[in-house]
Design a protein around this motif. Structure first.
Motif, mmCIF file in Angstrom:
data_model
loop_
_atom_site.group_PDB
_atom_site.id
_atom_site.type_symbol
_atom_site.label_atom_id
_atom_site.label_comp_id
_atom_site.label_asym_id
_atom_site.label_seq_id
_atom_site.Cartn_x
_atom_site.Cartn_y
_atom_site.Cartn_z
ATOM 1 N N LEU A 83 11.336 -18.620 -10.628
ATOM 2 C CA LEU A 83 11.191 -17.392 -10.820
ATOM 3 C C LEU A 83 9.740 -17.325 -10.876
ATOM 4 C CD1 LEU A 83 12.741 -14.448 -11.661
ATOM 5 C CD2 LEU A 83 11.792 -15.284 -14.356
ATOM 6 N N ASP A 84 9.074 -16.155 -10.507
ATOM 7 C CA ASP A 84 7.408 -15.555 -9.752
ATOM 8 C C ASP A 84 6.877 -14.501 -10.823
ATOM 9 O OD1 ASP A 84 4.976 -15.214 -9.398
ATOM 10 O OD2 ASP A 84 5.751 -14.972 -7.587
ATOM 11 N N PRO A 85 7.255 -14.786 -12.150
ATOM 12 C CA PRO A 85 6.617 -13.294 -13.064
ATOM 13 C C PRO A 85 5.534 -13.078 -11.507
ATOM 14 C CG PRO A 85 6.983 -15.066 -14.254
ATOM 15 C CD PRO A 85 6.930 -15.635 -13.357
ATOM 16 N N GLN A 86 4.470 -13.191 -11.763
ATOM 17 C CA GLN A 86 3.309 -12.865 -11.237
ATOM 18 C C GLN A 86 3.391 -12.005 -10.117
ATOM 19 O OE1 GLN A 86 -1.327 -13.517 -10.285
ATOM 20 N NE2 GLN A 86 0.234 -15.218 -9.786
ATOM 21 N N GLY A 87 4.419 -12.334 -9.436
ATOM 22 C CA GLY A 87 4.533 -11.465 -7.823
ATOM 23 C C GLY A 87 5.441 -10.559 -8.434
ATOM 24 N N VAL A 88 6.814 -11.440 -9.267
ATOM 25 C CA VAL A 88 7.131 -9.562 -9.697
ATOM 26 C C VAL A 88 6.259 -8.333 -9.945
ATOM 27 C CG1 VAL A 88 9.074 -8.660 -11.147
ATOM 28 C CG2 VAL A 88 9.614 -11.474 -10.001
ATOM 29 N N GLN A 108 4.656 -6.236 -7.045
ATOM 30 C CA GLN A 108 5.429 -5.708 -6.062
ATOM 31 C C GLN A 108 5.963 -4.788 -7.183
ATOM 32 O OE1 GLN A 108 9.067 -4.498 -6.503
ATOM 33 N NE2 GLN A 108 9.024 -4.193 -4.872
ATOM 34 N N LYS A 109 5.982 -5.051 -8.435
ATOM 35 C CA LYS A 109 6.485 -3.410 -9.166
ATOM 36 C C LYS A 109 5.389 -2.227 -9.175
ATOM 37 C CE LYS A 109 10.015 -4.958 -12.320
ATOM 38 N NZ LYS A 109 10.139 -5.822 -13.546
ATOM 39 N N ALA A 110 4.116 -3.113 -8.847
ATOM 40 C CA ALA A 110 2.580 -2.267 -9.487
ATOM 41 C C ALA A 110 2.934 -1.642 -7.891
ATOM 42 C CB ALA A 110 1.221 -3.381 -9.334
ATOM 43 N N LEU A 111 2.793 -2.418 -6.909
ATOM 44 C CA LEU A 111 3.302 -1.834 -5.573
ATOM 45 C C LEU A 111 3.739 -0.191 -5.371
ATOM 46 C CD1 LEU A 111 2.440 -4.604 -3.432
ATOM 47 C CD2 LEU A 111 0.580 -2.865 -3.427
ATOM 48 N N ALA A 112 5.372 -0.793 -5.988
ATOM 49 C CA ALA A 112 6.274 0.393 -6.143
ATOM 50 C C ALA A 112 5.710 1.825 -6.515
ATOM 51 C CB ALA A 112 7.387 0.083 -6.883
ATOM 52 N N GLN A 113 4.945 1.466 -8.074
ATOM 53 C CA GLN A 113 4.948 2.803 -8.489
ATOM 54 C C GLN A 113 3.264 3.482 -7.635
ATOM 55 O OE1 GLN A 113 3.948 1.245 -12.690
ATOM 56 N NE2 GLN A 113 6.216 1.305 -13.187
ATOM 57 N N MET A 114 2.711 2.515 -7.414
ATOM 58 C CA MET A 114 1.200 3.361 -6.136
ATOM 59 C C MET A 114 2.234 3.670 -5.014
ATOM 60 S SD MET A 114 -1.008 -0.092 -7.095
ATOM 61 C CE MET A 114 -2.757 0.031 -5.908
ATOM 62 N N GLY A 115 3.009 3.507 -4.530
ATOM 63 C CA GLY A 115 3.514 4.351 -3.833
ATOM 64 C C GLY A 115 3.686 3.665 -2.085
ATOM 65 N N PHE A 162 6.745 -2.419 0.632
ATOM 66 C CA PHE A 162 6.663 -4.072 0.169
ATOM 67 C C PHE A 162 7.863 -3.933 -0.598
ATOM 68 C CE2 PHE A 162 2.973 -2.441 1.210
ATOM 69 C CZ PHE A 162 1.993 -3.573 2.089
ATOM 70 N N VAL A 163 9.006 -4.920 -0.374
ATOM 71 C CA VAL A 163 9.409 -5.218 -0.570
ATOM 72 C C VAL A 163 9.926 -6.529 -2.200
ATOM 73 C CG1 VAL A 163 11.327 -3.807 0.866
ATOM 74 C CG2 VAL A 163 11.201 -6.029 0.772
ATOM 75 N N SER A 164 8.906 -7.762 -1.809
ATOM 76 C CA SER A 164 9.074 -8.623 -1.848
ATOM 77 C C SER A 164 7.710 -9.437 -2.111
ATOM 78 C CB SER A 164 10.488 -9.388 -1.449
ATOM 79 O OG SER A 164 9.838 -11.166 -2.641
ATOM 80 N N VAL A 165 7.181 -9.694 -3.179
ATOM 81 C CA VAL A 165 5.911 -10.786 -3.273
ATOM 82 C C VAL A 165 6.548 -11.665 -4.081
ATOM 83 C CG1 VAL A 165 3.256 -10.223 -3.811
ATOM 84 C CG2 VAL A 165 4.932 -8.215 -3.602
ATOM 85 N N ARG A 166 6.165 -12.664 -3.005
ATOM 86 C CA ARG A 166 5.720 -14.439 -3.806
ATOM 87 C C ARG A 166 4.203 -15.272 -4.394
ATOM 88 N NH1 ARG A 166 9.365 -16.433 -6.348
ATOM 89 N NH2 ARG A 166 9.801 -18.900 -5.803
ATOM 90 N N GLN A 204 -2.871 -1.165 8.177
ATOM 91 C CA GLN A 204 -3.701 -0.766 7.213
ATOM 92 C C GLN A 204 -3.167 -0.863 5.944
ATOM 93 O OE1 GLN A 204 -5.732 1.580 7.763
ATOM 94 N NE2 GLN A 204 -5.917 2.351 6.093
ATOM 95 N N ARG A 205 -2.061 -1.115 5.801
ATOM 96 C CA ARG A 205 -1.190 -0.753 4.687
ATOM 97 C C ARG A 205 -0.961 -1.811 3.479
ATOM 98 N NH1 ARG A 205 0.792 3.681 2.504
ATOM 99 N NH2 ARG A 205 3.088 2.993 1.456
ATOM 100 N N ILE A 206 -1.464 -3.014 4.577
ATOM 101 C CA ILE A 206 -1.562 -4.609 3.557
ATOM 102 C C ILE A 206 -3.563 -4.236 3.442
ATOM 103 C CG2 ILE A 206 -1.742 -7.009 4.263
ATOM 104 C CD1 ILE A 206 0.311 -7.031 5.183
ATOM 105 N N ASP A 207 -4.023 -3.557 4.216
ATOM 106 C CA ASP A 207 -5.481 -3.723 3.770
ATOM 107 C C ASP A 207 -6.149 -3.281 2.397
ATOM 108 O OD1 ASP A 207 -7.293 -5.224 5.447
ATOM 109 O OD2 ASP A 207 -7.401 -3.471 6.870
ATOM 110 N N GLU A 208 -5.195 -1.627 2.603
ATOM 111 C CA GLU A 208 -5.008 -0.741 1.135
ATOM 112 C C GLU A 208 -4.351 -1.313 -0.090
ATOM 113 O OE1 GLU A 208 -3.632 2.976 3.636
ATOM 114 O OE2 GLU A 208 -3.425 2.917 1.614
ATOM 115 N N VAL A 209 -3.941 -2.716 0.348
ATOM 116 C CA VAL A 209 -3.066 -2.563 -1.135
ATOM 117 C C VAL A 209 -4.190 -4.496 -1.255
ATOM 118 C CG1 VAL A 209 -1.121 -4.877 -1.782
ATOM 119 C CG2 VAL A 209 -0.611 -2.114 -0.522
ATOM 120 N N CYS A 210 -4.282 -4.941 -0.257
ATOM 121 C CA CYS A 210 -5.915 -5.863 -0.555
ATOM 122 C C CYS A 210 -6.772 -5.308 -1.881
ATOM 123 C CB CYS A 210 -6.068 -6.805 0.188
ATOM 124 S SG CYS A 210 -4.849 -7.613 1.475
#
Lengths: 81, 81
Positions: free
Chosen positions: A18-23, A26-33, A37-41, B59-65
């Motif tokens: 489990l990668d809590p930081q990645g999860v 990923q959730k923060a990105l989803a909330q930001m629109g 980005f379906v997965s972050v490790r 472009q989206r990845i740049d924003e996210v970074c």
């Protein structure tokens, strides 16, 4: 005077750990629109500078990885020279 | 069904920014008998999985970074596709 050697060690969680930081990211990105980005490790890397006079550093870097830089129970590492 | 896209973002401290984690690791290595490692700099990376249907993801990845993954004041990032 010879130039120091350089190597980079990449440490990542083993598959299935489990990668809590990645999860969280990923959730923060989803909330930001950024729902695409379906997965972050997450992982770490270390840039090592080694004295030019050191001999075969491959073995020494392997030791350093398993003794200090990575936790072999839950992490994998790879070295790039 | 198309395969999801993947990209990796590497985040490192800008040159000149103090890296306490790296310094601590370098000192620990010296005490453990690995004195040939004269410098250690630490960084992070993020493996991103992006929906196959997403368009131009550069472009989206740049924003996210710049908005979440890196702190542009003290960190640099680079993206590998």
């Amino acid at each position: 005077m010879a130039t120091n050697k350089r190597a980079t060690v990449f440490v990542s969680l083993k598959d299935g750990v489990l990668d809590p930081q990645g999860v969280t990211i990923q959730k923060a990105l989803a909330q930001m629109g950024y729902g695409e980005f379906v997965s972050v490790r997450s992982g770490k890397f270390f840039e090592l500078e080694v004295e030019a006079s050191a001999g075969d550093i491959g073995q020494r870097i392997d030791e350093v990885c398993s003794r200090l830089l990575a936790n072999p129970i839950i992490e994998d590492y790879r070295v790039e020279h």
